[in-house]
Design a protein around this motif. Structure first.
Motif, PDB file in Angstrom:
ATOM      1  N   PRO A 213       0.825  -1.216   0.000  1.00  0.00           N
ATOM      2  CA  PRO A 213       0.000   0.000   0.000  1.00  0.00           C
ATOM      3  C   PRO A 213       0.858   1.266   0.000  1.00  0.00           C
ATOM      4  O   PRO A 213       1.871   1.346   0.697  1.00  0.00           O
ATOM      5  CB  PRO A 213      -0.801  -0.128   1.303  1.00  0.00           C
ATOM      6  N   GLY A 214       0.452   2.226  -0.817  1.00  0.00           N
ATOM      7  CA  GLY A 214       1.158   3.496  -0.878  1.00  0.00           C
ATOM      8  C   GLY A 214       2.350   3.512  -1.807  1.00  0.00           C
ATOM      9  O   GLY A 214       3.025   4.537  -1.931  1.00  0.00           O
ATOM     10  N   VAL A 215       2.625   2.391  -2.488  1.00  0.00           N
ATOM     11  CA  VAL A 215       3.766   2.301  -3.400  1.00  0.00           C
ATOM     12  C   VAL A 215       3.251   2.203  -4.826  1.00  0.00           C
ATOM     13  O   VAL A 215       2.343   1.424  -5.120  1.00  0.00           O
ATOM     14  CB  VAL A 215       4.650   1.079  -3.064  1.00  0.00           C
ATOM     15  N   MET A 216       3.832   3.001  -5.722  1.00  0.00           N
ATOM     16  CA  MET A 216       3.428   2.980  -7.123  1.00  0.00           C
ATOM     17  C   MET A 216       3.756   1.632  -7.750  1.00  0.00           C
ATOM     18  O   MET A 216       4.732   0.982  -7.370  1.00  0.00           O
ATOM     19  CB  MET A 216       4.131   4.102  -7.881  1.00  0.00           C
ATOM     20  N   PRO A 217       2.953   1.179  -8.733  1.00  0.00           N
ATOM     21  CA  PRO A 217       3.199  -0.135  -9.332  1.00  0.00           C
ATOM     22  C   PRO A 217       4.299  -0.145 -10.378  1.00  0.00           C
ATOM     23  O   PRO A 217       4.719  -1.213 -10.807  1.00  0.00           O
ATOM     24  CB  PRO A 217       1.845  -0.469  -9.974  1.00  0.00           C
ATOM     25  N   ASP A 218       4.777   1.034 -10.815  1.00  0.00           N
ATOM     26  CA  ASP A 218       5.791   1.107 -11.858  1.00  0.00           C
ATOM     27  C   ASP A 218       7.013   1.861 -11.364  1.00  0.00           C
ATOM     28  O   ASP A 218       6.945   2.640 -10.412  1.00  0.00           O
ATOM     29  CB  ASP A 218       5.243   1.829 -13.096  1.00  0.00           C
ATOM     30  N   GLY A 219       8.148   1.629 -12.034  1.00  0.00           N
ATOM     31  CA  GLY A 219       9.354   2.372 -11.737  1.00  0.00           C
ATOM     32  C   GLY A 219      10.493   1.482 -11.272  1.00  0.00           C
ATOM     33  O   GLY A 219      10.475   0.257 -11.445  1.00  0.00           O
ATOM     34  N   LEU A 220      11.490   2.116 -10.679  1.00  0.00           N
ATOM     35  CA  LEU A 220      12.651   1.422 -10.141  1.00  0.00           C
ATOM     36  C   LEU A 220      12.419   1.123  -8.667  1.00  0.00           C
ATOM     37  O   LEU A 220      12.085   2.021  -7.892  1.00  0.00           O
ATOM     38  CB  LEU A 220      13.902   2.297 -10.303  1.00  0.00           C
ATOM     39  N   PHE A 221      12.612  -0.137  -8.277  1.00  0.00           N
ATOM     40  CA  PHE A 221      12.437  -0.562  -6.891  1.00  0.00           C
ATOM     41  C   PHE A 221      13.755  -1.146  -6.393  1.00  0.00           C
ATOM     42  O   PHE A 221      14.323  -2.039  -7.024  1.00  0.00           O
ATOM     43  CB  PHE A 221      11.318  -1.602  -6.791  1.00  0.00           C
ATOM     44  N   VAL A 222      14.225  -0.623  -5.270  1.00  0.00           N
ATOM     45  CA  VAL A 222      15.518  -1.022  -4.721  1.00  0.00           C
ATOM     46  C   VAL A 222      15.331  -1.387  -3.257  1.00  0.00           C
ATOM     47  O   VAL A 222      14.694  -0.648  -2.504  1.00  0.00           O
ATOM     48  CB  VAL A 222      16.542   0.119  -4.848  1.00  0.00           C
ATOM     49  N   VAL A 223      15.878  -2.518  -2.854  1.00  0.00           N
ATOM     50  CA  VAL A 223      15.871  -2.942  -1.452  1.00  0.00           C
ATOM     51  C   VAL A 223      17.327  -3.016  -1.006  1.00  0.00           C
ATOM     52  O   VAL A 223      18.130  -3.747  -1.595  1.00  0.00           O
ATOM     53  CB  VAL A 223      15.175  -4.297  -1.266  1.00  0.00           C
TER      54      VAL A 223
END
Length: 347
Positions: A213-223
């Motif tokens: 929740p609250g996170v866009m479904p597209d783009g760059l995701f980094v952990v």
């Protein structure tokens, strides 16, 4: 109406944090007692340890909660302007508070960090992240070139002033510290971002991505594990224009280091928001529970973790893991979207 289980747990945690703040403030970390904290909260010793795995974890959580308390710092209007104005606004927001229980409570933070080698390493990385965020604001305000080294000097000055406020009240005047920080804005230091010298392979994928929740479904995701926070700069500086960037900070010890992460990152972000109109920040998640990591199917959380993925139209299209994974993803041709995905790096 009786409380739900979640409401009861939240109330218990709040009582323990309030009691811990009072105990650590009155007695200091070394002589504070878990039994007295439990008694102050009218709870059992077992209730303390069912919510916090250690005395140090409780201390960090109490400190983070106190730092977030309303009225600890006066909310100011962003000042905007050039680099000197940004530094002045940031330093003013940092220091603009009365000597309070939070200052006395935080006096034991550095001794606790010094006594724990692993945590000291991760705290240094959190400060590196703070410097990157401040540097981005300075660069957006017109500072030429990279300004991370300058941001580190500003933060070193402010952290030193923090220590003296409690240890030697009246020794240094906040306005003098603010002026000193402002003068640093014109300091010309050689500074250059260096991309990772090597990167892991990028793996193609075609998987549905269901973001938290609250996170866009597209783009760059980094952990990122807390030993790899400098990779935030790789994401910010190398992501294709228009690509939303979401970064989750995780740890092997979330109950203890999650609050410490929250303390450092939220204080920096709050001061930037008071000093800058629309600061250019990535979407940072204090992902102590590994929610984004779960959404990306990351199986092992480690302090050295660097994991990156790119999603387009709600599907993961490429992944990479290991040192340099963030840069590898952003440099891959598959990471460049055919259409703009949204505003650049908005928190």
């Amino acid at each position: 109406m009786p409380l739900t289980r979640a409401e009861a747990q939240a109330l218990t945690r709040a009582r323990l944090l309030s009691a811990a703040q009072a105990e650590f403030t009155e007695h200091g970390y070394d002589t504070a007692k878990i039994d007295r904290i439990a008694a102050r909260a009218d709870l059992t010793r077992g209730a303390v340890y069912s919510n916090f795995p250690s005395k140090r974890a409780l201390y960090y959580a109490a400190l983070a909660e106190a730092a977030d308390s309303p009225g600890r710092a006066r909310r100011a209007s962003p000042v905007g302007g050039g680099p000197a104005e940004v530094v002045r606004g940031f330093a003013t927001a940092w220091l603009d508070r009365p000597i309070s229980r939070w200052d006395r409570l935080s006096a034991d933070l550095v001794p606790q960090l010094v006594g724990d080698g692993d945590t000291r390493t991760q705290y240094a990385q959190l400060l590196e992240l703070s410097a990157i965020l401040l540097a981005l604001a300075l660069e957006d305000a017109g500072a030429s070139g990279r300004r991370v080294r300058l941001a580190k000097l500003v933060l070193a000055t402010l952290h030193g002033a923090d220590q003296l406020v409690t240890a030697a009240p009246g020794f240094v005047q906040p306005l003098d510290v603010i002026r000193s920080c402002e003068e640093l804005a014109d300091l010309d230091l050689p500074d250059q971002w260096q991309p990772p010298p090597a990167t892991p392979p990028v793996r193609p994928a075609n998987e549905v991505f269901v973001p938290p929740p609250g996170v866009m479904p597209d783009g760059l995701f980094v952990v990122l594990g807390l030993n790899r926070l400098t990779a935030v700069e790789d994401a910010v500086r190398s992501a294709p224009p228009g690509t939303p960037v979401t970064i989750a900070l995780v740890s092997e010890r979330p109950a203890e280091l999650g609050p410490l992460t929250r303390l450092v990152v939220q204080r920096t972000a709050s001061c930037l928001q008071q000093a800058v109109c629309g600061p250019r920040l990535p979407h940072l998640i204090h992902d102590g529970g590994g929610v984004l990591a779960d959404a990306l199917s990351i199986e092992v959380i480690a302090n050295n973790l660097e994991y990156a993925a790119h999603a387009v139209d709600g599907r993961i299209v490429i992944r990479a893991e290991g040192f340099g994974a963030t840069y590898a993803i952003t440099r891959s041709a598959d990471a460049v979207p055919e259409r703009p995905l949204g505003p650049t790096l908005r928190r």
